[in-house]
Enzyme design. Sequence first.
Site, mmCIF file in Angstrom:
data_model
loop_
_atom_site.group_PDB
_atom_site.id
_atom_site.type_symbol
_atom_site.label_atom_id
_atom_site.label_comp_id
_atom_site.label_asym_id
_atom_site.label_seq_id
_atom_site.Cartn_x
_atom_site.Cartn_y
_atom_site.Cartn_z
ATOM 1 N N GLY A 43 -5.668 -3.080 8.055
ATOM 2 C CA GLY A 43 -4.798 -3.114 6.880
ATOM 3 C C GLY A 43 -5.424 -2.636 5.592
ATOM 4 O O GLY A 43 -4.734 -2.177 4.693
ATOM 5 N N ASP A 99 -6.677 -6.724 3.012
ATOM 6 C CA ASP A 99 -5.467 -6.250 2.372
ATOM 7 C C ASP A 99 -4.686 -7.399 1.742
ATOM 8 O O ASP A 99 -4.318 -7.352 0.576
ATOM 9 C CB ASP A 99 -4.583 -5.489 3.377
ATOM 10 C CG ASP A 99 -4.359 -6.254 4.681
ATOM 11 O OD1 ASP A 99 -4.859 -7.393 4.825
ATOM 12 O OD2 ASP A 99 -3.677 -5.714 5.571
ATOM 13 N N ASP A 102 -2.645 -14.532 3.218
ATOM 14 C CA ASP A 102 -1.439 -15.320 3.455
ATOM 15 C C ASP A 102 -1.849 -16.770 3.680
ATOM 16 O O ASP A 102 -1.903 -17.554 2.734
ATOM 17 C CB ASP A 102 -0.671 -14.719 4.633
ATOM 18 C CG ASP A 102 0.667 -15.384 4.851
ATOM 19 O OD1 ASP A 102 0.969 -16.365 4.146
ATOM 20 O OD2 ASP A 102 1.421 -14.963 5.735
ATOM 21 N N LYS A 130 -0.074 -13.845 -1.304
ATOM 22 C CA LYS A 130 1.297 -14.350 -1.369
ATOM 23 C C LYS A 130 1.347 -15.633 -2.184
ATOM 24 O O LYS A 130 0.537 -16.531 -1.994
ATOM 25 C CB LYS A 130 1.833 -14.591 0.044
ATOM 26 C CG LYS A 130 2.048 -13.291 0.768
ATOM 27 C CD LYS A 130 2.809 -13.484 2.047
ATOM 28 C CE LYS A 130 2.775 -12.183 2.823
ATOM 29 N NZ LYS A 130 3.441 -12.310 4.116
ATOM 30 N N PHE A 168 7.646 -10.774 3.669
ATOM 31 C CA PHE A 168 6.895 -9.891 4.545
ATOM 32 C C PHE A 168 6.887 -8.505 3.915
ATOM 33 O O PHE A 168 7.939 -7.939 3.646
ATOM 34 C CB PHE A 168 7.473 -9.847 5.952
ATOM 35 C CG PHE A 168 6.473 -9.300 6.937
ATOM 36 C CD1 PHE A 168 5.549 -10.141 7.549
ATOM 37 C CD2 PHE A 168 6.421 -7.946 7.212
ATOM 38 C CE1 PHE A 168 4.593 -9.634 8.425
ATOM 39 C CE2 PHE A 168 5.469 -7.425 8.083
ATOM 40 C CZ PHE A 168 4.556 -8.272 8.696
ATOM 41 N N VAL A 169 5.699 -7.963 3.669
ATOM 42 C CA VAL A 169 5.590 -6.701 2.943
ATOM 43 C C VAL A 169 4.966 -5.612 3.812
ATOM 44 O O VAL A 169 4.208 -5.901 4.738
ATOM 45 C CB VAL A 169 4.779 -6.871 1.637
ATOM 46 C CG1 VAL A 169 5.572 -7.666 0.622
ATOM 47 C CG2 VAL A 169 3.424 -7.529 1.903
ATOM 48 N N ASP A 175 1.330 -3.166 7.792
ATOM 49 C CA ASP A 175 2.260 -2.690 8.817
ATOM 50 C C ASP A 175 3.269 -3.748 9.233
ATOM 51 O O ASP A 175 3.085 -4.946 9.009
ATOM 52 C CB ASP A 175 1.488 -2.283 10.077
ATOM 53 C CG ASP A 175 0.982 -3.491 10.855
ATOM 54 O OD1 ASP A 175 0.263 -4.316 10.253
ATOM 55 O OD2 ASP A 175 1.332 -3.631 12.042
ATOM 56 N N ARG A 181 2.156 1.751 7.543
ATOM 57 C CA ARG A 181 0.866 1.655 6.844
ATOM 58 C C ARG A 181 0.684 2.809 5.862
ATOM 59 O O ARG A 181 -0.038 2.698 4.876
ATOM 60 C CB ARG A 181 -0.300 1.710 7.843
ATOM 61 C CG ARG A 181 -0.414 0.512 8.748
ATOM 62 C CD ARG A 181 -1.764 0.531 9.450
ATOM 63 N NE ARG A 181 -1.806 -0.356 10.596
ATOM 64 C CZ ARG A 181 -2.079 -1.657 10.537
ATOM 65 N NH1 ARG A 181 -2.300 -2.226 9.376
ATOM 66 N NH2 ARG A 181 -2.103 -2.382 11.631
HETATM 67 P P1 IMP Z 1 -3.756 -14.830 7.034
HETATM 68 O O1 IMP Z 1 -4.825 -14.902 8.092
HETATM 69 O O2 IMP Z 1 -2.603 -15.758 7.319
HETATM 70 O O3 IMP Z 1 -4.262 -14.974 5.633
HETATM 71 O O4 IMP Z 1 -3.085 -13.422 7.163
HETATM 72 C C1 IMP Z 1 -3.785 -12.329 6.820
HETATM 73 C C2 IMP Z 1 -3.490 -11.167 7.767
HETATM 74 O O5 IMP Z 1 -2.143 -11.190 8.293
HETATM 75 C C3 IMP Z 1 -3.620 -9.928 6.952
HETATM 76 O O6 IMP Z 1 -4.926 -9.386 7.070
HETATM 77 C C4 IMP Z 1 -2.543 -9.028 7.518
HETATM 78 O O7 IMP Z 1 -3.116 -8.266 8.558
HETATM 79 C C5 IMP Z 1 -1.501 -9.949 8.095
HETATM 80 N N1 IMP Z 1 -0.346 -10.153 7.173
HETATM 81 C C6 IMP Z 1 -0.046 -11.269 6.473
HETATM 82 N N2 IMP Z 1 1.082 -11.125 5.761
HETATM 83 C C7 IMP Z 1 1.497 -9.865 5.989
HETATM 84 C C8 IMP Z 1 2.646 -9.100 5.484
HETATM 85 O O8 IMP Z 1 3.489 -9.553 4.682
HETATM 86 N N3 IMP Z 1 2.745 -7.826 5.954
HETATM 87 C C9 IMP Z 1 1.846 -7.275 6.818
HETATM 88 N N4 IMP Z 1 0.770 -7.951 7.292
HETATM 89 C C10 IMP Z 1 0.594 -9.238 6.880
HETATM 90 MG MG MG Z 2 -5.264 -7.746 8.328
#
Ligand code: IMP
Ligand code: MG
Length: 193
Positions: A43, A99, A102, A130, A168-169, A175, A181
Amino acid sequence: MPPEIGKTLLTADQIAARVRQLGADLARAYAGREPVIVAIMKGCVLFLADLVRTWPGPLDLEFVAAESYDGTAGGAVRLAMPRGLASRVAGRPVLVVDDIFDTGATLAKVCRALEALGPAEVRTLVLFRKRRPRGRPRRAAARRTPARRPRRPGARPDWVGFDIPDRFVIGYGLDYCGRYRNLPYLAVLREDR
Ligand code: IMP
Ligand code: MG
């Protein structure tokens, strides 16, 4: 335009301006030092390519790959690290670049794995974060996007580019099912079709 591409949240120009500011902040923070940037694939590729070109000093680039086992944010994260990473990280300042933040599960897993390699320090940079209350999942789970899990308490990146709405972006490296992407801007995924 594919109908899945919804409202633009951040234009290419807005992103470029913020990336330049981040580059300046980082150049100050790492002045006189040579950090190892550890980028989380895939990402962050667009962000990384733009960021490092704003960086005047010396740096090393390393890559790790993180993927959720079940494709849902905040699920168990599978991490792939290249052979020989330990020798390139030991005793050095490390900056982990991702990137989007979340739940924080991905960043936490990568940081734990890197700490075990004996770096001088590990700091973190994410372009997007987010905006959502800690420890509480989003109200209604979107129909087609991954199930939501609560944010890890206490998890905080050292640098954040933009706080964005809890949607969701896609675009600028991010992606949906492998697509979008390459969009040069950040958009919301349309789920109302
Ligand atoms: P986390 O582990 O929950 O913090 O999520 C982080 C990973 O989930 C990021 O590195 C992204 O690859 C993916 N991700 C989280 N939210 C999104 C979104 O809104 N769009 C696309 N990928 C996301
Ligand atoms: Mg990622």
